[in-house]
Design an enzyme around this catalytic site. Structure first.
Site: not given
Ligand code: NAP
Ligand code: NAP
Ligand code: NAP
Ligand code: NAP
Lengths: 312, 312, 312, 312
Positions: A45-47, A176, A220
């Site tokens: 749904g996000t990101g 990391y 990102i």
């Molecule tokens: N952005 C970066 O710089 C970066 C860098 C390295 C890795 N990542 C990885 O990329 C992925 C996406 O991150 P993002 O940056 O897009 O952040 P984000 O928008 O916060 O995405 C996290 C998503 O996980 C869902 N989520 C959290 N807890 C959950 C649960 N218990 N059950 C089901 N869904 C759950 C959230 O939705 P709800 O709140 O609706 O549950 C949200 O949509 C993650 O795995 C993150 O570790 C991101």
């Protein structure tokens, strides 16, 4: 000496060499690459999850996105569907709960059947000195990232195996995961666990038609990640300064890579771990990379000193 | 913001936590551990090679040290022998030259017989922007480090195999062999090559009684290394600041580790790569480790900001 | 016990699960992705180099291929040009020789200008017990793979930097660069060196507009590789058996991955090492993967035994 | 062809080259190395934990061992104390439970004060096809290995930091933490998590006087591990065959390595991951290592075929 140039002002312009590395945000794969395919994306749904869903949907996939916040999912689904013309389904699911995961997959089965593509992208994270972490703080992250990924993967795997259906799994970890990192320790540990899970299953479940791969993104900008990892916005400067390509990544860039890895162009890819970070990791890890601060004149002086050294 | 505290003055005192990590420089293994053993150490006349030779000699080994500068070798040999009471032999050898290596081993065979312990420690290195490197500059380093190590290892291996004699091989590489590093590129490449050579032979030559292991040292002040890697002395501050144990290593510490790895206490160790760097590598590589600069008050503020974040 | 099923007959059919992983050999990227780009591919006349050249040419690149055998290059160039309609240039070059490399790049500069894409693909290899390797045998491989790659990369890098031109570099290494492997030791060492070279330059030369990435292919049938690594053809069975996707890779699959990595869709990728091997590496490396030979009935028995175990 | 020699009979004698690698089981470090030191060892009542406790106790440490089975702990403690003359304390603790961990440390504080050495060794594991794993089966392992290690480490860390006391932490993981492995997937994932935890804290908590290191053991016969990983005993043959040193490891060998890593001889070691496995890992992972089955005559034939190959 060469430390003097370290401090960058907040909001300073991107380094000039970033112009060599423009982000291409259009869809890369041929139209229809995912026609008749079902893709399941946690945290869709996000990101980054939203970006990957958008790309897969544009390429013809029927997508199912799942996370805790139903309203967020619904709004995203509508926006993507109306943009791509392909249906995006939503299922509420807290991946920490094995029953919820099982129900979620039941629901998906009745909506779309079992998926061809599974992206484990849901995660939580926040920066915190480890001496301030409680057991609950530890579990708040690892239960989502490691257990959640395992529950989704094992449950889907079992059902796919029973149905003799092949699938491509992708997990989103982080740079990391390999090195570890202070101040995000539960995330580092859980993501490393996810990587081992995926490498293990790549070896074990190939014979059932399953592939398992990993993307380790560098920074990102998404609201979810950055608000909890860099709430003041000051750390971003440090990161951009050390990223060799001089900029953060874009969600659409991850989405193109992810779509490739899950597509039939990559059927021979399994057990792969792809770092996608603008070069940040190698730039941090290499012991002498700080010498980029040495000026040409200083290099001349240093060369002269080195040449004049005799013996050991 | 938290960048303001970066600049350390030249010659600043060691960070206070270094007191938790005092260097123990006495010999660790039981006396006589290397009695009746012959050890061959390339580059044994100076720096870390000298330290390892000293320790092995103290533990009863007959040592043979080899490098280009005969007078340096001879002085070292005399000093060590007179300290330990055990003979240290010297053989002049430029490891870049396969004939020279072969002659050197002939000479060792007549002096001591084939060795039980082989330490490939000879190396060259200097800092240099890669765009200033000529093909000769590249070969100046890689010919010593990679080809030299290979010539010594393959020639000794063959003779040992023919004589059905087991042996323990050790190579000294560097923490940036794995990650690579700018500004020391020939060294990074050649050391990575050495690691692959050793891991390969650990698998291939076990059946002939040979073990192969690697130490990746972090920064340890020796004239040979520091005069060519940090001629102005300014970089040392940066390194100490990021080393979690708050200090450089000592040659005697490497020597104790090396002696252990080459001893019969470690007969089950093969194909191992031991990073010995005060924690520098993980400290550099982890994306959020810079947050150690955040003060307790800043953490409080950041925590409040993170807690108040809603959604993703 | 479960070893009994090990022996596969020569020429046995592919394992049934390979049907889940069909190779897609069509070009993946959008037409014209490399319009107005120049690509330089060493070893582009045969095998994987030829496949990558074909794909880049189909996508609009002007290609320059270089290796020792001019007639092979010419025939390949004509065949590709006539297929794609885009010019493929040839330059004779032995990459072991820095002068030859310099002349080759002079020639390319006058033909096409400096390249936007550089693929270091030229290599040599043969299986051989290490105790039979002479210094010349060692150098026969490492001079091409490591020195050759370095000479090409450094010379092009310098000229690109002087011209303030960005570029994307790709090196083709191998899955055993990381682990090492017996019986191909010079190749393992040299390829590991290439990886360190590329990771180092990814960190150092980003500010000049350069990216550096690596593909580690698993087994892909080419005459050059297979005739020297598996002359009898028997080893292929062993490999297919342990590859989770149940088949060898196809040159066109590598070519699609390579084209992606060198394209503007991947401008944020630098310092990445992509294993592309059908899962072979993780399958070999994981200690318990041999248990795939255990039958369901045997599992039942083992589970009962495990359950009945009390204590430690 | 060269597969014919694969099958080893159950109970076959050790391969002849194991004679080059005799296990030395005596204590390595100087007597009194751990005088006035307190060591805390989870799972110290059995197997490797017991061996490490014995060695530390012999070297003068006051040991505290903790696990679920109080009677096992008590018997071990008495046996070790009576052998070494140094007190071994026991505390019952289920590391999966944060409260239990906290009480356990309270108890230790009153018995001995906070420890100088902490060894996270407690674990669970069993072989199982992943499609047969339930969420509970997953948690049965990961709760002990990953959460248990984290709870112990974080709780002790906090108290040590508050008391400004330095300490050396060691975790026992496994060679498949890095590569992953089918059939032991929860263990692989959890152990990978432990490694990231330790590397992260090595970077973060150095300034509080803490070091963090890891041993990855290969196969060492203990009742706890072997009864659940190789209940029929047949797999052991496979392992010994591929271990370059031709034998399993001995608990006393791990104990000497562990004691070194926790001692002041290794104060400069932090963030290190030491594989200790007789070479098994590199032997499995290297793609061409199976060629050790090729006979000398077959090599001659293969060499002739390779030499006669022309071109690519
Ligand atoms: N952005 C970066 O710089 C970066 C860098 C390295 C890795 N990542 C990885 O990329 C992925 C996406 O991150 P993002 O940056 O897009 O952040 P984000 O928008 O916060 O995405 C996290 C998503 O996980 C869902 N989520 C959290 N807890 C959950 C649960 N218990 N059950 C089901 N869904 C759950 C959230 O939705 P709800 O709140 O609706 O549950 C949200 O949509 C993650 O795995 C993150 O570790 C991101
Ligand atoms: N000190 C550190 O911080 C550090 C860190 C990481 C790794 N290392 C590694 O540790 C090892 C020892 O370095 P060090 O610091 O002790 O520096 P060093 O004193 O300069 O040692 C290098 C030795 O190599 C010998 N050598 C150089 N070229 C040779 C050749 N062609 N043939 C034979 N011998 C040759 C030199 O003797 P001659 O001049 O007489 O030939 C010298 O004794 C090296 O492998 C280095 O890469 C050191
Ligand atoms: N096929 C596989 O299974 C596999 C697996 C892992 C990695 N790889 C890697 O993939 C790459 C391509 O291999 P391939 O399978 O396509 O084999 P290949 O057809 O033998 O390709 C090697 C190419 O290198 C060129 N070359 C050799 N020595 C040279 C020199 N001194 N100067 C310039 N060019 C030289 C050869 O051309 P000339 O003879 O005309 O010089 C040939 O075109 C290699 O880097 C190889 O290590 C292949
Ligand atoms: N032996 C090998 O070949 C090998 C290879 C690689 C790694 N390792 C690792 O080496 C370590 C020791 O294994 P081992 O072979 O010595 O097997 P072991 O004798 O079964 O040791 C495991 C110990 O963990 C304790 N433990 C289990 N669950 C616990 C809990 N919830 N709370 C507290 N303690 C708990 C057990 O004691 P209680 O039952 O009393 O709780 C037992 O003493 C483990 O980390 C293992 O993963 C062993």
């Amino acid at each position: 000496w060469f430390h003097s140039s370290v401090v960058l002002r907040f909001g300073s312009p991107p380094p000039p060499h970033s112009k060599f590395f423009p982000a291409v945000e259009g869809v890369m794969l041929p139209p229809g690459t995912f026609n008749n395919r079902v893709a399941f994306i946690t945290g869709g749904g996000t990101g980054l999850g939203r970006a990957m869903t958008t790309t897969l949907s544009q390429l013809g996939a029927q997508c199912v996105i799942a996370s805790r916040k139903l309203n967020v999912l619904q709004q995203t689904a509508e926006e993507i569907s109306s943009q791509t013309g392909n249906k995006v389904h939503v299922v509420q699911c807290d991946v920490r709960n094995p029953q919820a995961v099982s129900h979620c997959i039941d629901e998906m089965e009745s909506l779309t059947g079992l998926p061809d593509v599974i992206i484990n992208n849901a995660a939580g994270n926040f920066v915190c000195p480890s001496e301030r972490l409680s057991p609950n703080g530890w579990k708040a992250i690892t239960d989502i990232v490691l257990n959640g990924t395992a529950f989704v993967t094992l449950e889907l795997g079992k059902r796919l195996i029973q149905n003799q259906k092949g699938a491509s799994f992708l997990a989103i970890t982080t740079i990391y995961a390999e090195s570890g990192s202070g101040f995000v320790v539960p995330s580092a540990s859980a993501k490393a666990g996810v990587e081992a899970l995926y490498k293990s299953l790549a070896a074990e479940w190939g014979r059932y038609g399953h592939r398992f791969n990993i993307i380790q993104p560098g920074p990102i900008r998404t609201k979810g990640a950055f608000s909890r990892l860099d709430p003041t916005g000051t750390f971003e400067e440090t990161m951009i300064r050390r990223i060799p390509t001089g900029r953060l990544g874009k969600p659409a860039e991850i989405a193109n890579l992810a779509a490739y890895m899950c597509s039939d162009y990559a059927t021979w890819m399994s057990g792969a771990v792809i770092r996608f970070d603008g070069g940040e990791y190698v730039s941090m890890a290499g012991e002498f990379n700080d010498l980029h601060r040495v000026t040409p004149d200083q290099w001349k002086m240093m060369e002269a000193m080195i040449r004049s050294t005799k013996g050991s």
